[in-house]
Design an enzyme around this catalytic site. Structure first.
Site, PDB file in Angstrom:
ATOM      1  N   GLY A   1       0.841  -1.204  -0.031  1.00  0.00           N
ATOM      2  CA  GLY A   1       0.097  -0.043  -0.050  1.00  0.00           C
ATOM      3  C   GLY A   1       0.774   1.279  -0.155  1.00  0.00           C
TER       4      GLY A   1
ATOM      5  N   GLY B   1      -0.372   4.823  -0.940  1.00  0.00           N
ATOM      6  CA  GLY B   1      -1.416   5.270  -0.007  1.00  0.00           C
ATOM      7  C   GLY B   1      -0.715   6.400   0.817  1.00  0.00           C
ATOM      8  N   GLN B   2      -1.602   7.102   1.848  1.00  0.00           N
ATOM      9  CA  GLN B   2      -1.107   8.106   2.754  1.00  0.00           C
ATOM     10  C   GLN B   2      -0.228   7.667   3.878  1.00  0.00           C
ATOM     11  OE1 GLN B   2      -3.702  11.413   4.340  1.00  0.00           O
ATOM     12  NE2 GLN B   2      -5.104  10.113   3.883  1.00  0.00           N
TER      13      GLN B   2
ATOM     14  N   GLY C   1       1.504   4.685   3.674  1.00  0.00           N
ATOM     15  CA  GLY C   1       3.070   4.537   2.770  1.00  0.00           C
ATOM     16  C   GLY C   1       3.631   5.708   2.530  1.00  0.00           C
TER      17      GLY C   1
ATOM     18  N   GLY D   1      -4.403  -2.933   2.309  1.00  0.00           N
ATOM     19  CA  GLY D   1      -5.751  -3.484   2.728  1.00  0.00           C
ATOM     20  C   GLY D   1      -6.970  -3.017   1.904  1.00  0.00           C
TER      21      GLY D   1
ATOM     22  N   ASN E   1      -6.566  -2.687   8.565  1.00  0.00           N
ATOM     23  CA  ASN E   1      -7.292  -3.045   9.601  1.00  0.00           C
ATOM     24  C   ASN E   1      -8.604  -3.976   8.685  1.00  0.00           C
ATOM     25  OD1 ASN E   1      -7.062  -1.582  12.023  1.00  0.00           O
ATOM     26  ND2 ASN E   1      -7.687   0.428  10.970  1.00  0.00           N
TER      27      ASN E   1
ATOM     28  N   ASP F   1      -1.850   3.218  19.308  1.00  0.00           N
ATOM     29  CA  ASP F   1      -2.687   3.086  20.517  1.00  0.00           C
ATOM     30  C   ASP F   1      -1.884   3.328  21.681  1.00  0.00           C
ATOM     31  OD1 ASP F   1      -4.919   2.323  19.022  1.00  0.00           O
ATOM     32  OD2 ASP F   1      -4.017   0.637  18.676  1.00  0.00           O
TER      33      ASP F   1
ATOM     34  N   ARG G   1      -0.481   6.801  21.780  1.00  0.00           N
ATOM     35  CA  ARG G   1      -1.725   7.629  22.026  1.00  0.00           C
ATOM     36  C   ARG G   1      -1.960   8.003  23.447  1.00  0.00           C
ATOM     37  NH1 ARG G   1      -5.366   5.711  17.013  1.00  0.00           N
ATOM     38  NH2 ARG G   1      -4.924   7.252  15.452  1.00  0.00           N
TER      39      ARG G   1
ATOM     40  N   HIS H   1      -7.079  -3.866  17.807  1.00  0.00           N
ATOM     41  CA  HIS H   1      -6.887  -2.188  17.405  1.00  0.00           C
ATOM     42  C   HIS H   1      -8.446  -2.064  16.899  1.00  0.00           C
ATOM     43  CE1 HIS H   1      -5.225   1.118  15.725  1.00  0.00           C
ATOM     44  NE2 HIS H   1      -5.730   0.747  14.488  1.00  0.00           N
TER      45      HIS H   1
END
Length: 332
Positions: free
Chosen positions: A11, A14-15, A17, A89, A131, A159, A162, A187
């Site tokens: 991927g 994508g953002q 990556g 994904g 996910n 997580d 965070r 997750h």
């Protein structure tokens, strides 16, 4: 001379990556002295964008990068890979049922498992980001039996980070001095962010905050819902922090966690007391320490009744996901 490490990002156009590749190339994942061979994979419709990402990485002239392979061929991307970061994904779109998304990802990760087993390094380290991350990792592990079970993980470090950040903001203690928060379970919004064993500036977080209503309520929901809050604010997903946490996850796995500090990783539960009563075979986030390229679940932590209930609830969701995935595979 240190031999180059081959890192694959799926991927990659994508953002996440796009945010991750530069950090890998600068040494944030494997260290400032480890040369990198970078394999970038995406699907055919993203091939032009993928070439653009590769062009930018070439233009950045990273000294650690020895070679870049940008491809839409899964087998080519997996060849000789030492670290595989599975970002790609099938995302959940408007009106899609959970089972529909699961069906798409079961097929994707079953195929990627075969390619990794066949073409990657025998001791490849895998971290699944896409996910449902825990269940995608479980599928990959089950369909790549030659890859050691302990070498397939999923990302819950985002997580975990965070949780550290929220404690730091609440207490005023620098985040570098906040230690040993735990993410238990999935997750997803059922995850359990646990500060019962955490410290900030060497003091118990529970005692320092002195507000159980906050720690048992707002703190937990803030960490659980942080991704949704960022999407609401940015109108895009949390790519920057996800990419940073992938680097943290792999760096600690490869180079070890600091003495007296643990992190959170989604790993295969061993069951029994060693797995805090979590059913064996579930891909579940635990507190772990890392040394010598291996992780170990932190043992002997006291679990109160409230924690037990929350840990069991997220395990139940993972068990449901696992059953759903098995049914979808059987129907293929």
């Amino acid at each position: 001379m240190v031999s180059p490490v081959t890192v694959m990002i799926t991927g990659a156009a994508g953002q996440i990556g796009y945010a991750l590749a530069p950090q890998v190339c600068r040494g944030a994942m494997l260290g400032p002295d480890t040369p990198i061979i970078l394999h970038l994979l995406d699907i055919a419709p993203a091939e032009t964008a993928l070439k653009g990402v590769a062009m930018e990485l070439v233009d950045a002239a990273y000294p650690l990068v020895k070679k870049i392979v940008a491809t839409v061929n899964l087998e080519e991307a997996c060849k000789g890979v030492d670290v595989a970061v599975m970002v790609g994904g099938f995302p959940r779109g408007p009106g899609m049922e959970r089972k529909d998304v699961m069906a798409k990802n079961v097929a994707i990760y079953k195929g990627q498992a075969s390619a990794l087993q066949e073409h990657a390094s025998p001791d490849v380290k895998v971290v699944v980001v896409a996910n449902p991350a825990n269940t995608n990792a479980l599928i990959l592990s089950n369909y790549a039996p030659k890859i050691p079970k302990e070498n397939v993980t999923c990302l819950t470090r985002l997580d975990h980070n965070r949780a550290l950040g929220q404690v730091s903001e609440r207490t005023g203690v620098p985040v570098s001095d906040v230690k040993n928060c735990i993410i238990w379970g999935n997750h997803s919004s059922t995850q359990y962010p646990d500060v019962n064993h955490a410290t900030a500036g060497g003091k118990s977080v529970r005692e320092l905050v002195n507000d159980d209503e906050y720690l048992n309520g707002e703190f937990v929901t803030t960490v659980q819902q942080r991704g949704a809050a960022i999407i609401a604010a940015r109108k895009f997903s949390s790519a920057l922090s996800a990419a940073s946490s992938v680097c943290d996850h792999v760096r600690d796995w490869v180079h070890g966690t600091p003495e007296g500090t643990w992190t959170s990783m989604g790993v295969i539960s061993p069951g029994g007391d060693a797995g805090y009563g979590v059913e064996a075979g579930l891909m579940y986030s635990f507190p772990v320490t890392c040394a010598g390229g291996k992780w170990s679940i932190v043992q002997g932590l006291a679990i109160d009744d409230r924690s037990r209930s929350l840990m069991d609830a997220t395990a139940a969701e993972l068990k449901e996901e696992k059953t759903m995935a098995e049914e979808l595979i059987a129907a293929m």
